[in-house]
Design a protein around this motif. Structure first.
Motif, short mmCIF file in Angstrom:
data_model
loop_
_atom_site.label_atom_id
_atom_site.label_comp_id
_atom_site.label_asym_id
_atom_site.label_seq_id
_atom_site.Cartn_x
_atom_site.Cartn_y
_atom_site.Cartn_z
N PRO A 123 19.77 -28.16 -88.24
CA PRO A 123 20.49 -28.33 -89.51
C PRO A 123 19.72 -29.24 -90.45
O PRO A 123 19.22 -30.29 -90.07
N ARG A 153 26.34 -24.78 -92.64
CA ARG A 153 25.16 -25.64 -92.74
C ARG A 153 23.90 -24.79 -92.85
O ARG A 153 23.76 -23.80 -92.15
N VAL A 180 25.35 -28.75 -97.01
CA VAL A 180 26.52 -28.49 -96.17
C VAL A 180 27.66 -28.05 -97.08
O VAL A 180 27.92 -28.68 -98.11
N THR A 213 32.77 -25.18 -91.53
CA THR A 213 31.67 -25.77 -92.28
C THR A 213 30.41 -24.92 -92.14
O THR A 213 30.06 -24.47 -91.06
#
Length: 567
Positions: free
Chosen positions: A120, A557, A124, A555
């Motif tokens: 990552p 990323r 985000v 979420t």
């Protein structure tokens, strides 16, 4: 017939299309120096010359003992050694330099170079930044449904909970998770987000047709509902702001956009297949209705007509082609006048438009169920060429080549003329007809990827198979890569190919990849392979040229190469 699978043979190598002269460098003879000049100084007096034994005979030149050269000669030798070392380094670099495809990336999408296991990094996105609130984020499904185009890198991304709601996993009857957002995948910037539930129930079979010239996009939806469709519709949306400009929705059947261009919109309305008893049987008219609208006026169609599910339609720049009962009719978009188009076919056909060409695939045209015939026309209906092929292997357009995969050979024909460029025969004892894959987004060059049934000896898993990259100019096999069985080529950067496996269905009905295998596009060696859980996410997707991971909390990323080269 034996169980030996097909492996593309390697024809003799012709001129290298990527690195002219590379083979000549490989064949160059090693650098050799001539015998050195006579020594500058010789011993004098009674001393024995250093290059003679006790009997006075000269030693062979290569067996002489060491001696010290003069200072001038030492400097000359040092300079020569430096030049030789530099030459060897440069020559070795030319010989070992990897060769990668060159050219503009397919679709204009520049894909990230991920040569190491990604991690990552960068932006985000949380669900609230996409406008999703009041929903169990674990129920969200994310799907890229389109690109803005016109030189913009922006994507159109849909969020939905309808699939998980229908499956009984979640409950979002109010459609709070139904959104469409425009965003830049490079920076994670969200331009706007709209409530797609306001367009005929949101999710379902989402499709978009952006027009940068018009400054709008058409959004077509179709919500899930029991065994049929409860709501559907389409809308015109401001491309810059996300504002709904026009909405056409219905709860009586499925009303959706079939295709659209900058000027015209083709709409099909299918009957409500739920029936009044909550079943999938149709109570009433079972025929569909086609309507053609001007893009800036979705209220009054310029033409309409009834059709059946077995009939195909193709939208041209200024007309609609309706294929039914072995014939095609051309409908003028402005006037609605009809005329015959193309030929008559013995069997139902499947038409596909590719730019200024239209291909018609006719299965069983010669009375055999295992063969089909591809006929290619220009848009006026003039036949350009035709070719028979195995019915279970659809020809694929790769660059300027239409690649046919058959039981006898893998062949390439020119897309405009139908002339065969090359044909690579298969061995008599081979089994398993290879599958030509659709060219991956971002691919440079014009090479074709072919999935074979050959077990990959270098694979980590017994299920690994060989994907071969074929030079579309010569038919030469350029590399082999080990990928999981049933993989597809999802993306390609300048030096890396990305194959997705373990496919699943998204809320749009499209297949979405799960694990990712990355391999080098010069020699096919594996760079890395990752399952979503290995990277700490539930799903892996490419958004444009960017790899993203989606967590259970919804979420998103961005993932990138943990090591970057500067310079």
């Amino acid at each position: 017939m034996t169980e030996a699978p097909w492996r593309p043979p390697r024809p003799s190598r012709g001129d290298d299309p990527w690195s002219a002269g590379a083979d000549d460098a490989r064949r160059a003879e090693p650098l050799a120096s001539a015998d050195p000049a006579p020594d500058d100084a010789r011993p004098t007096g009674a001393a024995r010359p250093a290059d003679r034994d006790a009997t006075g005979r000269r030693w062979p030149r290569l067996l002489r003992g060491p001696h010290r050269a003069s200072r001038g000669r030492r400097l000359l030798l040092a300079a020569g050694a430096t030049l030789l070392a530099t030459t060897l380094v440069v020559t070795a670099g030319v010989v070992t330099q990897p060769r990668y495809p060159v050219g503009r990336p397919l679709g204009g999408v520049v894909v990230d170079e991920l040569r190491r296991l990604p991690s990552p990094e960068g932006w985000v996105l949380t669900p609230d930044r996409l406008g999703v609130e009041g929903v169990d984020t674990a129920c969200l499904d994310y799907t890229v449904i389109g690109r803005v185009g016109g030189g913009s890198p922006d994507l159109l991304v849909a969020t939905s909970t309808q699939l998980t709601t229908v499956l009984g996993v979640c409950d979002d009857r109010d459609g709070l998770g139904e959104r469409v957002a425009r965003l830049d995948p490079g920076t994670g910037t969200v331009r706007w987000s709209l409530d797609s539930d306001a367009v005929g129930g949101g999710g379902g079979a989402l499709q978009v047709w952006p027009s940068t010239r018009r400054g709008d996009l058409l959004l077509s939806t179709g919500a899930f509902g029991g065994f049929g469709v409860s709501e559907s519709g389409f809308a015109r949306v401001d491309l810059g702001t996300g504002e709904l400009l026009e909405v056409q929705a219905t709860d009586a059947g499925l009303r959706r956009v079939v295709d659209a261009n900058d000027d015209w919109v083709l709409v099909r309305t299918d009957p409500d297949r739920r029936g009044d008893r909550g079943t999938s049987f149709v109570d009433g008219d079972s025929r569909s209705r086609l309507e053609l609208f001007a893009r800036d006026d979705l209220d009054a169609p310029t033409w309409s007509g009834s059709t059946s599910d077995q009939e195909d339609v193709v939208l041209l720049d200024d007309a609609v082609l309706v294929f039914a009962r072995g014939a095609a009719v051309r409908v003028d978009a402005a006037s609605g006048e009809t005329s015959a188009w193309g030929d008559r076919w013995r069997t139902p056909v499947t038409p596909v438009r590719r730019g200024e060409l239209l291909a018609v695939d006719s299965p069983g045209s010669d009375g055999r169920v295992d063969t089909a015939e591809l006929v290619v026309y220009d848009l006026d209906g003039t036949e350009l060429w035709r070719r028979r092929h195995d019915a279970d292997r659809t020809p694929v357009l790769s660059g300027g080549c239409v690649v046919f995969s058959g039981r006898d050979a893998l062949s390439c024909v020119d897309r405009l003329t139908g002339d065969e460029r090359w044909s690579v025969p298969r061995d008599d004892d081979d089994r398993g007809v290879p599958i030509v894959l659709e060219p991956p987004v971002g691919q440079s060059g014009r090479d074709a990827f072919v999935r074979t049934f050959v077990r990959a000896p270098s694979g980590d898993d017994d299920g690994d198979r060989v994907v071969a990259m074929i030079d579309d100019a010569t038919g030469e096999q350029l590399l082999e890569a080990a990928v999981p069985n049933e993989s597809t080529m999802e993306r390609a950067s300048e030096s890396v190919g990305y194959a997705f496996s373990l496919l699943r269905y998204a809320n749009t009905g499209d297949l979405v990849g799960r694990s990712v295998t990355a391999f080098d596009l010069s020699d096919g060696r594996r760079l890395w392979r990752a399952e979503p859980d290995e990277l700490g996410v539930d799903d892996l997707q490419f958004w444009g040229g960017v790899l993203v991971g989606i967590g259970r909390d919804g979420t998103v990323r961005r993932f990138g190469d943990p090591v970057r080269l500067v310079g």
